[in-house]
Design a protein around this motif. Structure first.
Motif, PDB file in Angstrom:
ATOM      1  N   PRO A  31       0.849  -1.199   0.000  1.00 24.87           N
ATOM      2  CA  PRO A  31       0.000   0.000   0.000  1.00 24.87           C
ATOM      3  C   PRO A  31       0.883   1.247   0.000  1.00 24.87           C
ATOM      4  CG  PRO A  31      -0.749  -1.575   1.641  1.00 24.87           C
ATOM      5  CD  PRO A  31       0.570  -2.080   1.129  1.00 24.87           C
ATOM      6  N   ASN A  32       0.425   2.269  -0.708  1.00 18.82           N
ATOM      7  CA  ASN A  32       1.228   3.475  -0.881  1.00 18.82           C
ATOM      8  C   ASN A  32       0.379   4.692  -0.510  1.00 18.82           C
ATOM      9  OD1 ASN A  32       2.694   5.691  -2.048  1.00 18.82           O
ATOM     10  ND2 ASN A  32       3.816   4.175  -3.255  1.00 18.82           N
ATOM     11  N   ASP A  33       0.881   5.502   0.428  1.00 15.11           N
ATOM     12  CA  ASP A  33       0.143   6.672   0.897  1.00 15.11           C
ATOM     13  C   ASP A  33       0.269   7.895   0.002  1.00 15.11           C
ATOM     14  OD1 ASP A  33      -0.851   5.322   3.085  1.00 15.11           O
ATOM     15  OD2 ASP A  33       0.820   5.895   4.379  1.00 15.11           O
ATOM     16  N   ALA A  34       1.088   7.824  -1.032  1.00 18.47           N
ATOM     17  CA  ALA A  34       1.212   8.965  -1.943  1.00 18.47           C
ATOM     18  C   ALA A  34      -0.161   9.272  -2.540  1.00 18.47           C
ATOM     19  CB  ALA A  34       2.214   8.661  -3.047  1.00 18.47           C
ATOM     20  N   PRO A  35      -0.508  10.550  -2.677  1.00 14.00           N
ATOM     21  CA  PRO A  35      -1.823  10.907  -3.216  1.00 14.00           C
ATOM     22  C   PRO A  35      -2.141  10.230  -4.550  1.00 14.00           C
ATOM     23  CG  PRO A  35      -0.706  12.854  -2.398  1.00 14.00           C
ATOM     24  CD  PRO A  35       0.278  11.731  -2.318  1.00 14.00           C
ATOM     25  N   LEU A  36      -1.131   9.985  -5.323  1.00 14.72           N
ATOM     26  CA  LEU A  36      -1.280   9.343  -6.623  1.00 14.72           C
ATOM     27  C   LEU A  36      -1.906   7.953  -6.515  1.00 14.72           C
ATOM     28  CD1 LEU A  36      -0.447   9.650  -9.642  1.00 14.72           C
ATOM     29  CD2 LEU A  36       1.716   8.590  -9.009  1.00 14.72           C
TER      30      LEU A  36
END
Length: 134
Positions: A96-101
């Motif tokens: 999982p990636n918290d970057a807005p993208l």
């Protein structure tokens, strides 16, 4: 020093296509992609992907496939630079990636939309993270 044209590998040659696909399948293995995911990243049906995996790819490959390969290779390289521990780099696409993208979802999910543009977005994001493209 320029390489003489006669020794410059042609990107559409059978040898270049075979090398590119071997590289792709090694990356797919490192990222633990299943057959469906591999085919989606290549932008081809599963049957075509399996045929190519056994070394029966046509030369030249379709332009869209060459672009997809280039983007996957760039994503892989950027991850190796950003995360020099191979296990971490190879796990990144599924984390999982918290970057807005990505909105908390794994980057691989975006890469698997089937759109070449989403591969480009992930590649551009990683290049920006390592100080490349902005």
């Amino acid at each position: 020093m320029a390489i003489p044209a006669s020794t410059t590998p042609e990107l559409t040659s059978q040898a270049a296509i075979d090398a590119a696909l071997r590289t792709f399948f090694r990356i797919a293995q490192a990222w633990q992609l299943n057959a469906e995911e591999s085919a989606t990243l290549l932008g081809v049906p599963r049957s075509t992907m399996f045929r190519w995996k056994t070394g029966r790819a046509p030369a030249p490959l379709p332009r869209d496939t060459l672009e997809r390969l280039s983007l996957v290779f760039g994503i892989y390289k950027a991850l190796q630079v950003l995360l020099p521990v191979p296990e971490r780099a190879d796990a990144w696409p599924r984390r999982p990636n918290d970057a807005p993208l990505f909105g908390g979802r794994p980057a691989l999910e975006r890469m698997l939309t089937g759109m070449t543009s989403d591969l480009y977005v992930v590649r551009t994001y990683l290049d920006a993270q390592r100080g490349g493209w902005t």
